[in-house]
Design a protein around this motif. Structure first.
Motif, mmCIF file in Angstrom:
data_model
loop_
_atom_site.group_PDB
_atom_site.id
_atom_site.type_symbol
_atom_site.label_atom_id
_atom_site.label_comp_id
_atom_site.label_asym_id
_atom_site.label_seq_id
_atom_site.Cartn_x
_atom_site.Cartn_y
_atom_site.Cartn_z
ATOM 1 N N SER A 140 39.508 -61.028 14.727
ATOM 2 C CA SER A 140 40.641 -60.498 15.473
ATOM 3 C C SER A 140 41.387 -61.617 16.176
ATOM 4 C CB SER A 140 40.178 -59.460 16.500
ATOM 5 O OG SER A 140 39.494 -58.401 15.868
ATOM 6 N N THR A 175 44.176 -55.070 23.750
ATOM 7 C CA THR A 175 45.586 -54.792 23.539
ATOM 8 C C THR A 175 46.236 -54.448 24.871
ATOM 9 O OG1 THR A 175 45.203 -54.001 21.299
ATOM 10 C CG2 THR A 175 47.228 -53.300 22.359
ATOM 11 N N LEU A 235 48.967 -54.289 18.408
ATOM 12 C CA LEU A 235 48.318 -53.564 17.329
ATOM 13 C C LEU A 235 48.908 -54.034 16.005
ATOM 14 C CD1 LEU A 235 48.203 -49.928 18.758
ATOM 15 C CD2 LEU A 235 46.334 -51.566 18.611
ATOM 16 N N SER A 247 44.657 -53.332 13.163
ATOM 17 C CA SER A 247 44.222 -52.182 13.954
ATOM 18 C C SER A 247 44.457 -50.884 13.200
ATOM 19 C CB SER A 247 44.960 -52.150 15.294
ATOM 20 O OG SER A 247 44.694 -53.315 16.049
ATOM 21 N N VAL A 272 41.920 -48.349 22.983
ATOM 22 C CA VAL A 272 42.695 -49.485 22.494
ATOM 23 C C VAL A 272 42.763 -50.605 23.513
ATOM 24 C CG1 VAL A 272 45.010 -50.196 21.783
ATOM 25 C CG2 VAL A 272 44.043 -48.094 20.910
ATOM 26 N N GLY A 294 40.834 -52.361 20.982
ATOM 27 C CA GLY A 294 41.845 -52.028 19.992
ATOM 28 C C GLY A 294 41.898 -52.983 18.825
ATOM 29 N N ASN A 295 41.513 -54.242 19.027
ATOM 30 C CA ASN A 295 41.551 -55.212 17.945
ATOM 31 C C ASN A 295 40.166 -55.522 17.404
ATOM 32 O OD1 ASN A 295 44.339 -55.804 17.586
ATOM 33 N ND2 ASN A 295 44.320 -56.838 19.569
ATOM 34 N N THR A 312 39.189 -50.730 13.461
ATOM 35 C CA THR A 312 40.308 -50.531 12.541
ATOM 36 C C THR A 312 40.361 -49.071 12.130
ATOM 37 O OG1 THR A 312 40.164 -52.784 11.664
ATOM 38 C CG2 THR A 312 41.298 -51.161 10.311
ATOM 39 N N ARG A 313 41.541 -48.488 12.216
ATOM 40 C CA ARG A 313 41.766 -47.124 11.763
ATOM 41 C C ARG A 313 42.273 -47.173 10.317
ATOM 42 N NH1 ARG A 313 40.239 -42.100 12.379
ATOM 43 N NH2 ARG A 313 40.371 -42.323 14.665
ATOM 44 N N LEU A 367 44.139 -44.513 18.946
ATOM 45 C CA LEU A 367 43.986 -44.603 17.493
ATOM 46 C C LEU A 367 43.491 -43.288 16.886
ATOM 47 C CD1 LEU A 367 42.577 -48.188 16.766
ATOM 48 C CD2 LEU A 367 44.930 -47.352 16.674
#
Length: 585
Positions: free
Chosen positions: A240, A245, A434, A514, A543, A547-548, A551-552, A573
């Motif tokens: 990342s 974030t 993101l 992300s 997030v 958030g980083n 992963t969605r 997310l």
């Protein structure tokens, strides 16, 4: 008498988040434009210097890919080796990491890094029928659904790896190649390991494809020169850029200047398969109208008082914006008697070409008008080209020229004509944003052909199962696999047409996204994965904290086939779909 003034309407401001396009790195490796328009890419500069990019060999692509992913594969292999209880401590200390395949020693535990090559019997492959212009999207192009299950099974069986039928799996680098075998050897070449500890990383030829970079741990057989693989390890998800974030930059909608509650967080809307220029294939049976469903989506987004339409801060059209041209084959017995076959074929090709050009021009005008209505309401839109758009066929695909979408390109600050694949950062890229990455779906559909599963059928009484069915991997599993491979399009250039870049491979995942999406899927699927690419059980995250790190994954369904769009909440997310159905109207 004093009169009471009428109440003023509530002013609703749309959600907002800063956006930084980063897809330019794909544009640098796109096919060169043979013109003096000054489009300005690295490929153009090379072409004008007298060295045409297509004069290069495609072997440079694999060399660059191997060089970029080699270190990550070795790190993952060594980390898994420490936790492997199937190998003794003394043997772990003697494991040799070979710089080249040709330098590996026989009978010694070794780690080899190279590119997977699947050699399969070409005679088992069915004749390739070109249905490129007939397909509605990437999925139907590679997996035609004409109702003939037997034909579909024959197509899937042709890609099923079977060593008993002569298929061979190799690991290759610049120095040479070595044959891989998943089974544990016997006799003098046996590997004294616990099989229970190799299941998670065991070699399965039907879980990899040609072009995947991997590190294998095992021993070379002294008699046959075959490497018996104990475990296989890929590059894994990329690191990342930031560990958190800045959620303050992700502002939700406001009422009269006051920010709404945290529940109305900004939303990213993903849609694919708008199919402008024609109706959906299923509309003739159901009596529905794709144009009406598109208008329902337009009203949902442009009217801020409807549901959570005001929370949508950006729309990404993930391919399929233009419908496929329809080829009309003319059969004339009179012309057949007077003209030879070549003359008839040439005349039909000319007519089909004119019809396709007219259809594409009409579809582009309809798409341009439709997108401009989004933009006129102040909603930012990013357009990702697909397989039927007027751009280069080889990946990465260039953005559509501004003259093709004149109304949309007039909104300079709101409209983004991106490449395929697409990449951008929502929020501040420096302080933490993101990263959104995705494509129209052709890379995932192509990969699914080689990731197959064989389901055992009923025994026929003679010890054989003649009803074994072969199924391809799901879209979400294939998308998850590319994240674990560390590469968006591992099947290129072997089966996916790509540009022959030599300096580096643009499809290698350098920064962890992300949101990682793929368009034109048969159905909606989603998954939240952790830093190792493994599925998170509860499917939730924060997030602002991680958030980083997570992963969605999102499989965006074709709007023309399903009438569904995907909403991704940028602070949590969380992912959901909105369906538009006009069949009952």
């Amino acid at each position: 008498a004093m009169t009471t003034p009428p109440p003023q309407p509530t002013m609703i401001t749309r959600a907002y988040t800063p956006h930084t396009p980063t897809w330019q790195r794909f544009h640098e490796y796109a096919a060169p434009l043979l013109s003096s328009s000054g489009a300005g890419s690295a490929a153009d500069a090379v072409a004008t210097a007298g060295h045409h990019p297509y004069s290069r060999q495609y072997s440079h692509v694999y060399s660059a890919r191997l060089a970029m992913l080699r270190g990550r594969c070795i790190d993952n292999a060594q980390q898994c080796l420490k936790d492997d209880e199937g190998i003794g401590d003394e043997e772990k200390g003697s494991v040799n990491v070979a710089d080249k395949i040709i330098e590996v020693k026989e009978g010694v535990w070794s780690i080899l890094v190279g590119t997977i090559v699947k050699e399969m019997d070409a005679k088992r492959r069915p004749a390739v029928e070109s249905k490129y212009t007939d397909a509605a999207d990437a999925q139907s192009f590679l997996f035609p659904k004409d109702g003939d299950e037997k034909k579909e099974q024959e197509s899937l069986r042709s890609y099923l790896f079977d060593s008993e039928k002569g298929d061979v799996l190799h690991l290759e680098d610049e120095s040479g190649r070595v044959e891989l075998a998943a089974e544990v050897g016997t006799g003098a070449d046996a590997m004294d390991v616990d099989d229970a500890n190799t299941k998670s990383n065991a070699l399965d030829p039907n879980k990899v494809a040609t072009g995947v970079v991997a590190a294998v741990l095992g021993k070379i057989c002294a008699t046959k020169g075959i490497m018996h693989v104990h475990s296989i390890h890929f590059a894994g998800p990329p690191p990342s850029d930031n560990t958190s974030t800045n959620a303050e930059l992700l502002r939700g909608p406001t009422n009269d200047g006051e920010t709404t509650t945290d529940e109305n967080e900004p939303i990213l809307l993903l849609v694919s398969g708008l199919n402008c220029g024609s109706d959906s294939p299923t509309d003739t049976e159901s009596g529905a109208s794709l144009a009406l469903r598109r208008e329902m989506l337009l009203e949902y987004l442009t009217d801020p008082t409807l549901s959570n339409g005001a929370s949508v801060c950006r729309v990404i059209v993930a391919g399929g914006g233009v419908s496929a041209p329809t080829i009309k084959e003319e059969e004339s017995s009179k012309n057949t008697k007077k003209k030879n076959y070549n003359t008839i074929a040439k005349s039909q090709n000319i007519k089909n070409s004119k019809d396709n050009t007219a259809h594409t021009a009409f579809a582009l005008r309809e798409l341009d008008l439709y997108l401009s209505e989004f933009l006129a309401s102040g909603l930012p839109v990013d357009y990702v080209p697909g397989m039927h758009d007027p751009t280069n066929a080889n990946w990465p695909q260039r953005p559509l020229h501004s003259c093709l979408l004149p109304l949309s390109c007039g909104f300079v600050d709101l409209f983004g004509s991106g490449t395929n694949p697409y990449e951008g950062v929502l929020g501040d890229e420096k302080s933490g944003g993101l990263r959104v990455l995705g494509s129209d779906g052709l890379n995932i559909a192509d990969l699914r052909r080689f990731l197959t599963n064989k389901d055992a059928g009923e025994d026929d009484g003679e010890g054989e199962n003649k009803d074994d069915k072969v199924s391809s991997s799901s879209c979400i599993d294939a998308l998850n696999a590319t994240l674990n491979y560390g590469h968006m399009a591992p099947t290129g250039p072997d089966s996916l047409p790509t540009f022959p870049s030599s300096e580096s491979d643009p499809f290698v995942l350098k920064s962890r996204p992300s949101v990682y999406f793929v368009g034109n899927c048969d159905e909606f699927e989603t998954r939240l994965v952790d830093a190792n690419g493994d599925k998170i059980a509860d499917g939730s995250c924060d997030v602002s904290k991680d958030g980083n790190i997570v992963t969605r994954l999102v499989c965006v369904p074709s709007f023309a086939l399903t009438g569904e769009v995907v909403l991704v909440k940028l602070k949590s997310l969380e992912c959901e779909i909105v369906s538009f159905n006009d069949a009952s109207l």
